[in-house]
Design a protein around this motif. Structure first.
Motif, PDB file in Angstrom:
ATOM      1  N   ASP A  38       7.356   0.764  -1.288  1.00 27.29           N
ATOM      2  CA  ASP A  38       7.212  -0.153  -2.425  1.00 27.29           C
ATOM      3  C   ASP A  38       8.240   0.234  -3.477  1.00 27.29           C
TER       4      ASP A  38
ATOM      5  N   GLN B 152       5.215   4.040  -3.152  1.00 30.75           N
ATOM      6  CA  GLN B 152       4.259   4.322  -2.090  1.00 30.75           C
ATOM      7  C   GLN B 152       4.758   3.772  -0.758  1.00 30.75           C
TER       8      GLN B 152
ATOM      9  N   THR C  97       3.869   2.117   2.757  1.00 26.37           N
ATOM     10  CA  THR C  97       2.851   1.372   3.484  1.00 26.37           C
ATOM     11  C   THR C  97       2.980   1.660   4.979  1.00 26.37           C
ATOM     12  N   ASN C  98       1.841   1.954   5.612  1.00 30.60           N
ATOM     13  CA  ASN C  98       1.829   2.272   7.049  1.00 30.60           C
ATOM     14  C   ASN C  98       2.798   3.409   7.378  1.00 30.60           C
TER      15      ASN C  98
END
Length: 632
Positions: A508, A513, A515-516
Motif C-alpha cells: 500500500d 502495509q 497485502t497477502n
C-alpha cells in the motif's frame, strides 16, 4: 567452470560408492519389472531353446491389467492441498497460499505428473519428483515440478528415513548433449566435452551407456556420423552429468522473528540493500543472525569437468520421493511380487498348449516304402490336417498314428492358481476389475470393491505422505522466492470453470502495509483426499435425486451441476438469467400471491371449521342443560 580433477574425482568416488552399494540392485529389479509390465516376460535364451524344439512360448500379461486397475484407483482418488495459519499467521495469507498452490499445480499439470510418479512407484518401487525454480517464462521465477526417471536417482545408501531431509546426499545422473550443457552451464564447458570419448580414470561410463529412451539401446557408436553431419554430434545426448546435492556445515545468515523466535535462512544472492529493505518492510519484527547449520551444497560434474559448484538456493533437496511400501530403507512396489506368478502362468499355459498340439499331431508309424500318394516328409507336415487321405502299398502295413500322451492331471489347475496368486498378492480382485459373475448381487460387488480399496490404503497413504513433502518444499520456495508483487491467475476446478485473479505481496503506497505477504508466517499443510470429480458428481446426482423424491426441496441447479450433461454451466446460467427476467419475476410474484391467497383461504377455512365446531359444541351443551332441567 574449468577442469577440476580433484573435485570431480571426489564426486565420482561418492557416486560410484552409492551406485555399487544399492543402486545397481535396484536397477536390475526395475528393469525386470519394466519388461514384465510391457509384456517382455521371457528370457532370450529360453525363447531360443523353445523355438529350436518347436514349442510355443505364450505371454498372457496379467500384470498390465492388474496395474491398470491400481492406476485407475489412484486417478479416481485425488488430493487437495490447503494451507492453514499456524502461530498467529494471517488467515487471508493462508488462503492466498492455497490459491498460489492451485496456480502452480495447474501450470505444471500436476495431476498427470503425480500419476506418472505413482506409476513408477508401483512398478519399480520408487518414483521421484523434481522441484525447483524456473526462470524460462518469467523473470520473477516460477516453481517447476517434473518427474524424474527413478533409475537415474541414486539415494544415500546409509539412509533409513522416508523424508529426504534426513538423507546425507542424493545423486541424479542425466544424459545431456553439448548444446544442453551450453544452455544450462557454459559454452566453454560444452566445447570441452563435445568430442569426449572417455578418459583413463572414468572410462566410457561417463560418455556412453544404455539408458531409457524411445530407442532400445541408444549409443553414440550405433550410427556412424557422416563427415557432413559432424555438427549433429552437438545434439546427441551422450554426456553423463552427475548432479549431487549433499549436506555440509556452514555459517549462514538467518532472519529471526524477535517475537516468536522463528528463523529462516536468507536466500543466497541477497545483497545488503535487499536485506535492509526486507527488514524495513518487516517493521522491526525481524533481525539478522549467523548460525552454524547443515546447508545443501550443489555440485554438477561431467567427467573431470566441474559444471557447477555452489550452495543450493533451496532449503530442501529438489528431489521428492514416492515409495509404495517403505521399511527402513527397503522399498517395495507391486510388480516385483507378481513376477513369479506371472512366470508360472506363462510357462504352464505354454506347456498346456504344447500338450494340445502334440495330441493333434502326435506322429505316425510307417513301414518303409509303403506310402503311395505322398512321401514320409509330406505325411510329417500334413499328418494333422482334417480330411487327410493316406494311400499305402497293397500288402504293406497301414500307417498307424502314435497314441499321444495324456494331458497331465492338474496342469490346467496350475494356470488357475497362478491367476489367483496374482489377484491375492496385488489385492486386485475380479470385483475391482469389473469381472464378477452375473449372479453376484450389486451390494456384494460394491462391498468387495470397497474392501479392495482398503487393501491399497497403505500405497495411497504413502502417496499422500509424498504430497505433504512436496507441498512443504513448495511452500518454502514460495516464501523464499515469491517476494515481489505478482498477479496469480487460477481456474477453479468446478463445473463452471470460473477464473479468479489475486495480487500477492502488494504494498500500500500510503500505509506501507503488505497485502497477502507470502514471505512471513508459518502454516500447516492439510492434505485431503476426494474421489475423482466425475465419480463424485455421479454419486452426488444420485443422492440429490433420491432426496428430491423423498420430498426435500433440492434446487434444480444442484441436480444439473452434478449431472453428466454437456454445457452444464451454460444451462445453469440460462436458468439464472431466466429467473431474473421481468416475465419470470412477474410469474414468481403471481405464484407468491396465489400461494398467499391459498394460505389465507386455508386459514379462513380452518377458522370457519373451528367456529362451526365451537357452535356445535355450544348447541350440544345447551341441549344437555335443557334435558337436565326437564328431568328435575
Amino acid at each position: 567452470m574449468p577442469v577440476n580433477e580433484g573435485l570431480a574425482h571426489e564426486q565420482w568416488v561418492r557416486y560410484s560408492y552409492c551406485r555399487e552399494r544399492s543402486h545397481n540392485e535396484f536397477i536390475k529389479k526395475a528393469n525386470r519389472c519394466d519388461q514384465f509390465f510391457v509384456g517382455n516376460q521371457w528370457l532370450k535364451e529360453d525363447l531360443n531353446a523353445l523355438e529350436l524344439q518347436r514349442r510355443p512360448a505364450l505371454t498372457i500379461n496379467k500384470i498390465l491389467s492388474t496395474i491398470s486397475t491400481i492406476l485407475g484407483e489412484q486417478i479416481y482418488n485425488r488430493t487437495e492441498v490447503l494451507f492453514r495459519p499456524s502461530a498467529g499467521a494471517p488467515a487471508e495469507v493462508a488462503e492466498a497460499l492455497s490459491k498460489v498452490w492451485m496456480q502452480i499445480s495447474q501450470n505444471n499439470q500436476l495431476p498427470w505428473v503425480r500419476s506418472d510418479v505413482f506409476c513408477d512407484g508401483i512398478i519399480r518401487s520408487r518414483g521421484f519428483y523434481d522441484v525447483r525454480m524456473d526462470y524460462t517464462d518469467s523473470v520473477f521465477g516460477e516453481v517447476r515440478i517434473t518427474q524424474l526417471n527413478s533409475k537415474n536417482v541414486i539415494i544415500d545408501p546409509d539412509a533409513d528415513e522416508y523424508d529426504p531431509d534426513y538423507w546425507q546426499d542424493i545423486h541424479v545422473t542425466k544424459w545431456l548433449s553439448s548444446n544442453d550443457i551450453a544452455v544450462l552451464y557454459s559454452e566453454e564447458d560444452a566445447e570441452t566435452l563435445k568430442y569426449r570419448t572417455g578418459t583413463a580414470r572414468y572410462g566410457y561410463d561417463h560418455v556412453d551407456f544404455v539408458r531409457d529412451s524411445f530407442a532400445d539401446n541408444p549409443t553414440v557408436n550405433a550410427i556412424p556420423l557422416a563427415p557432413y553431419d559432424i555438427n549433429d554430434a552437438s545434439q546427441l545426448r551422450t554426456i553423463r552429468t552427475i548432479d549431487r546435492q549433499y549436506r555440509k556445515l556452514d555459517k549462514a545468515e538467518h532472519f529471526v522473528d524477535v517475537v516468536t523466535g522463528d528463523m529462516r535462512l536468507i536466500p543466497q544472492g541477497w545483497d545488503r540493500n535487499k536485506i535492509a529493505l526486507f527488514l524495513e518492510r518487516a517493521g522491526g519484527q525481524l533481525a539478522v543472525t549467523k548460525k552454524l547449520i547443515k546447508r545443501i551444497r550443489w555440485t554438477v560434474t561431467a567427467g573431470d569437468v566441474v559444471l557447477h559448484d555452489d550452495w543450493s538456493p533451496y532449503k530442501h533437496f529438489t528431489v521428492v520421493p514416492y515409495f509404495p511400501h517403505f521399511r527402513y530403507g527397503k522399498t517395495v512396489g507391486i510388480v516385483e511380487n507378481l513376477l513369479s506368478p506371472q512366470e508360472i502362468l506363462n510357462k504352464a499355459s505354454s506347456q498346456e498348449l504344447h500338450v494340445i498340439n502334440t495330441t493333434a499331431n502326435s506322429g505316425w508309424v510307417v513301414e518303409e516304402d509303403s506310402l503311395v500318394n505322398m512321401t514320409v516328409e509330406e505325411l510329417e507336415a500334413r499328418g494333422a490336417q482334417t480330411g487327410l487321405v493316406v494311400e499305402f502299398r497293397k500288402g504293406a502295413q497301414p500307417p498307424t498314428k502314435i497314441q499321444p500322451n495324456q494331458v497331465p492331471t492338474g496342469l490346467d489347475r496350475i494356470t488357475y492358481k497362478a491367476e489367483e496368486h496374482i489377484k491375492s498378492i496385488s489385492n486386485v480382485s475380479d470385483s475391482m476389475q469389473g469381472f464378477d459373475r452375473e449372479d453376484v448381487a450389486a451390494k456384494a460387488i460394491a462391498y468387495k470393491q470397497q474392501r479392495g480399496s482398503v487393501n491399497m490404503s497403505k500405497v495411497l497413504d504413502n502417496l499422500e505422505r509424498t504430497d505433504w513433502i512436496l507441498a512443504r518444499n513448495v511452500l518454502d520456495m514460495i516464501q523464499t522466492f515469491y517476494t515481489d508483487e505478482r498477479m496469480i491467475n487460477i481456474t477453479h476446478d468446478d463445473f463452471t470453470r470460473e477464473t479468479e485473479s489475486i495480487v500477492v505481496n502488494q504494498e500500500d503506497p500510503v500505509t506501507g502495509q503488505i497485502t497477502n505477504d507470502l514471505t512471513i508466517g508459518e502454516y500447516d499443510i492439510v492434505i485431503t483426499s476426494s474421489p475423482y470429480r466425475a465419480s463424485l458428481e455421479d454419486s452426488q446426482f444420485e443422492q440429490a435425486k433420491a432426496l428430491r423424491e423423498l420430498g426435500i426441496p433440492i434446487p434444480d441447479s444442484v441436480l444439473i451441476e452434478n449431472s453428466r450433461l454437456l454445457r452444464r454451466a451454460d444451462i445453469v446460467k440460462q436458468m439464472q438469467e431466466a429467473a431474473q427476467s421481468p416475465e419470470a419475476q412477474q410469474q414468481t410474484q403471481l405464484q407468491m400471491a396465489g400461494a398467499e391467497a391459498e394460505v389465507a383461504l386455508k386459514q379462513a377455512q380452518a377458522q370457519k371449521t373451528a367456529a362451526d365446531a365451537g357452535k356445535s359444541q355450544a348447541d350440544a351443551q345447551i341441549k344437555a342443560n335443557e334435558a337436565m332441567g326437564g328431568d328435575g
